[in-house]
Write a protein that holds these residues in place. Structure first.
Motif, PDB file in Angstrom:
ATOM      1  N   TYR A  10       0.578  -1.002  -0.147  1.00 56.07           N
ATOM      2  CA  TYR A  10      -0.120   0.120  -0.116  1.00 56.07           C
ATOM      3  C   TYR A  10       0.654   1.378   0.115  1.00 56.07           C
ATOM      4  N   SER A  13       0.471   7.089   1.548  1.00 58.60           N
ATOM      5  CA  SER A  13      -0.685   8.107   2.033  1.00 58.60           C
ATOM      6  C   SER A  13      -2.048   7.264   2.616  1.00 58.60           C
ATOM      7  N   ILE A  14      -2.309   5.771   2.492  1.00 55.82           N
ATOM      8  CA  ILE A  14      -3.037   5.379   2.368  1.00 55.82           C
ATOM      9  C   ILE A  14      -3.377   4.761   4.127  1.00 55.82           C
ATOM     10  N   PRO A  17      -4.989   7.175   6.971  1.00 55.32           N
ATOM     11  CA  PRO A  17      -6.298   6.171   7.414  1.00 55.32           C
ATOM     12  C   PRO A  17      -6.772   5.158   7.263  1.00 55.32           C
ATOM     13  N   ILE A  69     -12.152   8.411   3.444  1.00 54.72           N
ATOM     14  CA  ILE A  69     -10.783   9.299   3.284  1.00 54.72           C
ATOM     15  C   ILE A  69     -10.134   8.086   2.622  1.00 54.72           C
ATOM     16  N   VAL A  70     -10.124   6.460   3.135  1.00 52.66           N
ATOM     17  CA  VAL A  70      -9.377   5.979   2.754  1.00 52.66           C
ATOM     18  C   VAL A  70      -9.996   5.150   1.365  1.00 52.66           C
ATOM     19  N   ASN A  72     -10.860   7.284  -0.846  1.00 51.95           N
ATOM     20  CA  ASN A  72     -10.744   8.633  -1.196  1.00 51.95           C
ATOM     21  C   ASN A  72      -9.403   9.043  -1.998  1.00 51.95           C
ATOM     22  N   ASN A  73      -8.146   8.275  -0.714  1.00 53.83           N
ATOM     23  CA  ASN A  73      -6.785   7.777  -1.334  1.00 53.83           C
ATOM     24  C   ASN A  73      -6.236   6.340  -1.740  1.00 53.83           C
ATOM     25  N   LYS A  76      -6.846   7.785  -5.274  1.00 55.83           N
ATOM     26  CA  LYS A  76      -5.476   8.813  -6.502  1.00 55.83           C
ATOM     27  C   LYS A  76      -4.143   7.629  -6.566  1.00 55.83           C
ATOM     28  N   GLU A  77      -4.321   6.553  -5.676  1.00 56.55           N
ATOM     29  CA  GLU A  77      -2.715   5.840  -5.534  1.00 56.55           C
ATOM     30  C   GLU A  77      -3.492   5.163  -7.128  1.00 56.55           C
TER      31      GLU A  77
END
Length: 447
Positions: A10, A13-14, A17, A69-70, A72-73, A76-77
């Protein structure tokens, strides 16, 4: 998600959150257990039961927020991974093409080696036969004898040199004139301003001569900065005056500079015109030729410095992308990182909005863009600009290419301010001792 946490596969950024969401879920389960225990002792309207249920709802809301939030991240990834995949695929394709080219060269090399060996054997055979012939001819005895001695004549009979010289002179003059007329007839290039106005149908803002031989140590792109008293700089001022006078009531704030093919000097015109306008106005010079960015090296800007592509992609702020060059007296927005497909950036709404914003901050925006006959980048930029300057290399570019490029610009309703006839030869300008400049032979991505 559980697999990502268990295996460690992972992005950073993940992780944070995800831990917060996991902690929120644990607190939700604890609150459910607490409510179940309180329900054994109290009724549903008991203050402790009401408080416990309110706390439980708050923990549920917090857990949902952390999960969002998780997710959404993760999205993005995933998008970032897709972009990296495209970039690596492009690099792989380039390396594959290079490998294929090397294999082709190796095959040619082996064929040449085989030809060399065959030619060497053939040469050795002929040399051996030649030596054998010389040896055998030395053993032969001549069987001829002199019958009468030759007499020297009193004068030559043929050829008649005077007649031959006269005929050759007349024939040379005739063929020379015929060749001159033939070359002039088949020459389809533009030689002067009259050709530009009659064959292309656009006004000529000015003519630029090739640089004098005593200026060979100066860069043509920086000529207006390094030598403002030269004939070249005076021609740039003439072009500047033409730009200012063509639109007195509604000035062309955003001016794109393009050409038909590479090597015609559009970058030279862009830089020198921007510096000349910078003496009168606040000017921003943009490098929109993102396939072969060339403005940066002339101002000491390092490669991969944040620029236009980074600004449009939203990875850098405007203040970090624009550089003020005190020596030239202008502001510069380099191309930035070379994108996989510049057309996507130049055709985006963000490019149009960025130009409008920059035009509100500066008196004049000069854009150096790609040639019209190779890619569609110039058409996209011209569609957003308020005016276009078309650079033409004199006695080099066929006029039908220039005409086709101007036609493509007019199809998108671009306002063509005028043309600049660049690198005019000695015969066309009346000035001698010049050398040519502004060439680049191939047009492709540079890294």
């Amino acid at each position: 998600q559980s697999r990502l946490v268990a295996t460690g596969d992972y992005a950073p950024s993940i992780l944070s959150p995800w831990r917060a969401a996991k902690e929120a879920k644990r607190e939700e389960l604890d609150s459910e257990l607490e409510i179940a225990q309180l329900a054994k002792r109290y009724g549903p309207k008991h203050p402790k039961m009401i408080a416990a249920k309110a706390a439980h709802q708050a923990r549920i809301s917090r857990m949902k927020k952390e999960v969002d939030i998780v997710l959404n991240n993760i999205d993005k990834e995933f998008e970032r991974a897709q972009w990296l995949e495209k970039k690596l695929q492009k690099q792989f394709d380039d390396l594959k093409l290079q490998a294929q080219a090397i294999d082709s060269k190796q095959s040619e090399y082996r064929a040449l080696e085989r030809n060399l060996e065959a030619d060497q054997k053939l040469y050795d055979t002929f040399l051996t036969r030649f030596k054998e012939t010389n040896i055998s001819s030395g053993n032969n005895t001549p069987n001829a004898r002199i019958i009468d001695e030759a007499r020297v004549p009193g004068g030559h009979y043929w050829p008649n040199l005077e007649r031959i010289v006269a005929i050759a002179t007349l024939a040379g003059l005739f063929l020379g004139l015929l060749l001159a007329f033939l070359l002039d007839y088949i020459n389809d290039t533009l030689k002067n301003s009259q050709d530009v106005e009659e064959k292309i149908g656009i006004a000529t803002l000015g003519n630029l001569q090739v640089l004098k031989s005593d200026k060979s140590n100066l860069s043509p792109e920086r000529m207006y900065i390094d030598d403002q008293k030269s004939l070249f700089s005076e021609s740039i001022r003439t072009i500047r005056t033409g730009v200012l006078l063509t639109s007195l009531d509604s000035p062309d704030k955003v001016v794109a500079v393009t050409s038909s093919v590479p090597g015609e000097g559009k970058t030279t015109v862009s830089i020198n015109l921007a510096v000349a306008l910078g003496q009168l106005e606040k000017v921003l010079l943009i490098d929109a030729d993102m396939r072969r960015a060339s403005l940066g090296p002339h101002f000491g800007i390092e490669k991969n410095t944040p620029g236009l592509s980074d600004l449009l992609a939203g990875t850098e702020e405007e203040a970090k992308c624009i550089i003020h060059n005190e020596d030239a007296g202008i502001y510069i927005l380099p191309a930035g990182m070379i994108p996989p497909n510049p057309q996507e950036l130049l055709s985006s709404q963000r490019f149009s909005e960025a130009l409008q914003k920059l035009a509100s901050h500066y008196d004049r925006v000069i854009i150096d863009t790609a040639p019209t006959q190779l890619v569609s980048d110039a058409i996209l930029v011209a569609n957003q600009a308020s005016g276009v300057i078309y650079v033409i290399k004199a006695e080099s570019t066929p006029y039908h290419l220039v005409k086709e490029g101007v036609k493509r610009l007019r199809q998108v309703d671009s306002h063509i301010i005028g043309g600049v006839l660049n690198q005019m030869s000695q015969g066309a300008s009346g000035y001698g001792g010049y050398y040519k400049y502004g060439k680049y032979r191939n047009y492709d991505y540079t890294y």
